[in-house]
Enzyme design. Structure first.
Site, mmCIF file in Angstrom:
data_model
loop_
_atom_site.group_PDB
_atom_site.id
_atom_site.type_symbol
_atom_site.label_atom_id
_atom_site.label_comp_id
_atom_site.label_asym_id
_atom_site.label_seq_id
_atom_site.Cartn_x
_atom_site.Cartn_y
_atom_site.Cartn_z
ATOM 1 N N CYS A 89 -6.104 44.692 -38.825
ATOM 2 C CA CYS A 89 -6.274 44.022 -37.529
ATOM 3 C C CYS A 89 -5.046 43.185 -37.182
ATOM 4 O O CYS A 89 -4.639 43.109 -36.020
ATOM 5 C CB CYS A 89 -7.512 43.124 -37.543
ATOM 6 S SG CYS A 89 -9.051 44.009 -37.824
ATOM 7 N N ASP A 181 -11.561 49.018 -10.517
ATOM 8 C CA ASP A 181 -12.936 48.958 -9.984
ATOM 9 C C ASP A 181 -13.968 48.847 -11.113
ATOM 10 O O ASP A 181 -15.141 49.153 -10.916
ATOM 11 C CB ASP A 181 -13.228 50.153 -9.070
ATOM 12 C CG ASP A 181 -12.997 51.483 -9.764
ATOM 13 O OD1 ASP A 181 -12.615 51.478 -10.964
ATOM 14 O OD2 ASP A 181 -13.190 52.536 -9.129
HETATM 15 C C1 BEZ Z 1 -8.485 45.389 -41.761
HETATM 16 O O1 BEZ Z 1 -8.255 45.019 -40.617
HETATM 17 O O2 BEZ Z 1 -7.617 45.495 -42.597
HETATM 18 C C2 BEZ Z 1 -9.889 45.756 -42.140
HETATM 19 C C3 BEZ Z 1 -10.958 45.089 -41.570
HETATM 20 C C4 BEZ Z 1 -12.248 45.414 -41.945
HETATM 21 C C5 BEZ Z 1 -12.460 46.413 -42.890
HETATM 22 C C6 BEZ Z 1 -11.367 47.098 -43.426
HETATM 23 C C7 BEZ Z 1 -10.080 46.762 -43.050
#
Ligand code: BEZ
Length: 266
Positions: A89, A181
């Site tokens: 992430c 929209d």
């Molecule tokens: C990650 O972002 O590395 C991750 C998040 C949740 C589960 C597995 C990986």
């Protein structure tokens, strides 16, 4: 998060519900379907393509928002990610932030969502900026703090395996490209294990914006702007010179059917 809380999901809202939405939208258009908070584990609206994304209120790292008002006249990429302080992430939010100028060039606003606290989001943004040193200036887009998971459920972003267990349920890597929209034009769903590709998101926006402007073409596999596009089968032969004065290529096939017609005139 505060979903607009109505008792019924209506695809054809009444006149009174229409007026209750009008202050959020800068478009003259049919109003949104209405989110119902009937269930904490079932999406309130279908997230099929062309669905009107319901308006919602949310707390974000840039303050409280009302989605339609925040969206204004822009395209939007609304994307969820499993959790703050996780490695993949961190790369995703960072790479998307680095590419913000490319989204801006496409009149597209970014907004992320996860079920973490606002304080965690703010602390994590500092980590993302430290990890991705090429993010220019302030972090460029808001992150929604959906601690109750209500919005994530409403928008069908919760993983199916743990959806009924609030302790374990996480948002998947859902990504929605939404037109001005408020319609869902494209969705991607990736598992937690697979980070998304920013170039592909931008490429999809390019395709969606082209076909929204020029409704007689579609973009082929691996297309990028400037490359030939496909003319829709519904376009009649006699319409071609007017629609594409610079020319059309018609590809002959073993079947003898002429259905691959391409052009760079767009
Ligand atoms: C990650 O972002 O590395 C991750 C998040 C949740 C589960 C597995 C990986």
């Amino acid at each position: 998060m505060q979903a607009e809380n109505r008792s019924e999901h209506q695809s054809q809202p009444s006149r009174s519900s229409r007026s209750s939405h009008s202050s959020y939208s800068s478009h003259s258009q049919p109003p949104a379907p209405l989110i119902s908070a009937r269930s904490r584990s079932q999406p309130a609206v279908s997230m099929k393509l062309e669905t009107v994304i319901p308006n919602f209120k949310a707390q974000t790292t840039e303050g409280p928002i009302s989605f339609y008002e925040w969206q204004g006249n822009s395209w939007v990429v609304l994307f969820s990610h499993p959790a703050d302080f996780t490695p993949v992430c961190t790369t995703e939010l960072g790479r998307i932030a680095v590419h913000n100028p490319h989204f801006q060039k496409r009149n597209t606003k970014l907004i992320a969502l996860s079920c973490d606290k606002l304080k965690d989001h703010n602390d994590w943004v500092a980590d993302i900026k430290s990890y991705c040193l090429d993010i220019p200036g302030a972090f460029p887009y808001p992150i929604i703090a959906d601690e109750s998971r209500e919005l994530a459920v409403s928008l069908d972003m919760i993983d199916a395996v743990n959806k009924d267990n609030p302790e374990l349920a996480m948002t998947v890597r859902a990504l929605y490209i939404i037109s001005p929209d408020h319609k869902l034009k494209l969705s991607m769903n990736y598992p937690a294990s697979t980070g998304r590709n920013v170039d592909e998101i931008l490429r999809c926006i390019d395709s969606l914006q082209l076909v929204s402007r020029l409704k007689v073409v579609a973009t082929p596999a691996n297309w990028t702007p400037g490359e030939k596009v496909m003319i829709l089968p519904s376009v009649k032969e006699e319409e071609l010179p007017r629609l594409f004065p610079k020319g059309v290529d018609k590809v002959s096939m073993p079947s003898g059917k002429v259905y691959v017609r391409t052009t760079t005139d767009y």
